[in-house]
Design an enzyme around this catalytic site. Structure first.
Site, PDB file in Angstrom:
ATOM      1  N   HIS A 115      -2.790  12.894   9.621  1.00 18.03           N
ATOM      2  CA  HIS A 115      -2.841  13.152   8.790  1.00 18.03           C
ATOM      3  C   HIS A 115      -1.187  12.627   8.737  1.00 18.03           C
ATOM      4  O   HIS A 115      -0.716  12.465   9.816  1.00 18.03           O
ATOM      5  CB  HIS A 115      -2.048  14.617   9.108  1.00 18.03           C
ATOM      6  CG  HIS A 115      -1.736  15.361   7.675  1.00 18.03           C
ATOM      7  ND1 HIS A 115      -1.326  16.636   7.383  1.00 18.03           N
ATOM      8  CD2 HIS A 115      -1.329  14.986   6.539  1.00 18.03           C
ATOM      9  CE1 HIS A 115      -1.828  16.853   5.796  1.00 18.03           C
ATOM     10  NE2 HIS A 115      -1.063  16.296   5.536  1.00 18.03           N
ATOM     11  N   GLU A 158      -5.470  11.370   6.291  1.00 12.74           N
ATOM     12  CA  GLU A 158      -5.320  12.652   5.395  1.00 12.74           C
ATOM     13  C   GLU A 158      -3.632  11.684   4.938  1.00 12.74           C
ATOM     14  O   GLU A 158      -2.305  11.903   5.705  1.00 12.74           O
ATOM     15  CB  GLU A 158      -4.585  14.023   5.349  1.00 12.74           C
ATOM     16  CG  GLU A 158      -4.625  14.377   4.072  1.00 12.74           C
ATOM     17  CD  GLU A 158      -4.293  16.101   3.699  1.00 12.74           C
ATOM     18  OE1 GLU A 158      -3.615  16.251   3.195  1.00 12.74           O
ATOM     19  OE2 GLU A 158      -4.766  16.534   4.957  1.00 12.74           O
ATOM     20  N   LEU A 159      -3.787  10.977   3.484  1.00 10.97           N
ATOM     21  CA  LEU A 159      -1.822  10.120   3.420  1.00 10.97           C
ATOM     22  C   LEU A 159      -1.956  11.415   2.424  1.00 10.97           C
ATOM     23  O   LEU A 159      -2.278  11.285   0.522  1.00 10.97           O
ATOM     24  CB  LEU A 159      -2.322   9.262   3.167  1.00 10.97           C
ATOM     25  CG  LEU A 159      -1.175   8.146   2.726  1.00 10.97           C
ATOM     26  CD1 LEU A 159      -0.721   7.936   4.225  1.00 10.97           C
ATOM     27  CD2 LEU A 159      -2.123   7.032   1.935  1.00 10.97           C
ATOM     28  N   GLU A 160      -1.102  12.135   2.441  1.00 14.48           N
ATOM     29  CA  GLU A 160      -0.684  13.410   1.761  1.00 14.48           C
ATOM     30  C   GLU A 160       1.258  13.230   0.531  1.00 14.48           C
ATOM     31  O   GLU A 160       2.024  12.622   1.658  1.00 14.48           O
ATOM     32  CB  GLU A 160      -0.025  14.318   2.276  1.00 14.48           C
ATOM     33  CG  GLU A 160       0.717  15.646   1.040  1.00 14.48           C
ATOM     34  CD  GLU A 160       0.264  17.075   1.758  1.00 14.48           C
ATOM     35  OE1 GLU A 160       0.823  17.594   1.802  1.00 14.48           O
ATOM     36  OE2 GLU A 160      -0.517  16.984   3.064  1.00 14.48           O
ATOM     37  N   VAL A 161       1.386  13.338  -0.134  1.00 15.15           N
ATOM     38  CA  VAL A 161       2.776  12.454  -1.461  1.00 15.15           C
ATOM     39  C   VAL A 161       3.004  11.186  -1.111  1.00 15.15           C
ATOM     40  O   VAL A 161       4.000  11.603  -0.357  1.00 15.15           O
ATOM     41  CB  VAL A 161       3.011  13.546  -1.134  1.00 15.15           C
ATOM     42  CG1 VAL A 161       4.184  14.125  -2.204  1.00 15.15           C
ATOM     43  CG2 VAL A 161       2.563  14.941  -0.854  1.00 15.15           C
TER      44      VAL A 161
END
Length: 251
Positions: A115, A158-161
């Site tokens: 993440h 997961e690549l978030e915002v």
């Protein structure tokens, strides 16, 4: 035509060729709906993934589960938990722990998903619940972190915002799978939560989400109907309208 459950090799072969769909859902009913709808990847709470009914309703969805590093304890505890999860049907395991933990899991052939960006369990280190990677220096740090996951043996992150331009350039420069949550279409999968899609999120819906249905209104309607039915029952009991002959057994 029925789909087959993809494996890690299958997903890696699709990198850069196809956008996949990814959901976080919370019930067996949502899992069944996702299977019928053709969702490719899912993040699933352990209690749902380990339910004996899960693979009956979602046989072809690549399904990961996991716990944060704060929930699992030591790296060895993490490994034991992940091994048990694989035995119980998990296709991959989410890991928010250190690179040493990721590398340890990968060495034991656990398909690990990391993440990067806004990571809720580590948000204090990136300034709280806000976008990450908006400057050139921050973008380079994100790239280095994704490469570190790749070098540690993770299968995906997961690549978030993260700004779309940053996410797209990172995805083009790595072999690891990049799953976007609010990071644009330049990644390998688009990831949303079912409660946002279905409109029953409590509080503010994240900017990166899209609401497709208003389930909360339906839940409210059903609750009002539930209350009304119970009130009618109470009134029938108090007035003697229940029970009547059709509910009783005679000698």
């Amino acid at each position: 035509m029925s789909r087959k459950l993809p494996n890690v090799v299958d997903l890696r072969a699709l990198k850069g060729k196809k956008q996949l769909s990814m959901l976080r859902y919370f019930t067996i009913e949502e899992a069944a709906a996702a299977e019928t709808a053709g969702v490719d990847i899912a993040s699933v709470p352990p209690e749902i993934l380990f339910d004996p009914r899960y693979r009956e309703v979602a046989p072809s969805i690549f399904s990961m589960t996991g716990q944060t590093h704060t929930q699992c304890g030591t790296p060895l505890d993490y490994l034991r938990w992940c091994n048990d999860a694989v035995e119980r049907g998990a296709d991959a395991l989410y890991c928010s722990g250190s690179m040493q933990t990721v590398e340890m899991l990968a060495r034991e052939y656990i398909p690990v998903v990391g993440h990067v960006g806004l990571v809720p369990a580590r948000a204090t280190w990136t300034g709280g619940f806000r976008a990450v990677g908006k400057t050139a220096a921050d973008a380079l740090r994100l790239f280095d972190e994704v490469k570190a996951y790749e070098n540690a043996g993770a299968i995906a992150i997961e690549l978030e915002v993260v700004p779309e331009e940053v996410a797209t350039e990172i995805s083009k420069r790595v072999n690891i799978l990049v799953w976007s949550m609010g990071a644009g279409a330049g990644c390998d999968a688009q990831y949303l939560f079912s409660n946002d899609i279905l409109g029953y999120t409590e509080g503010r819906v994240p900017r990166h989400a899209k609401v497709y249905r208003d389930f909360q209104a339906e839940y409210d309607r059903l609750q009002n109907e539930r209350i009304a039915a119970f009130q009618e029952f109470v009134a029938d009991v108090e007035t003697g309208a229940f029970p009547k002959g059709e509910q009783l057994v005679k000698m």
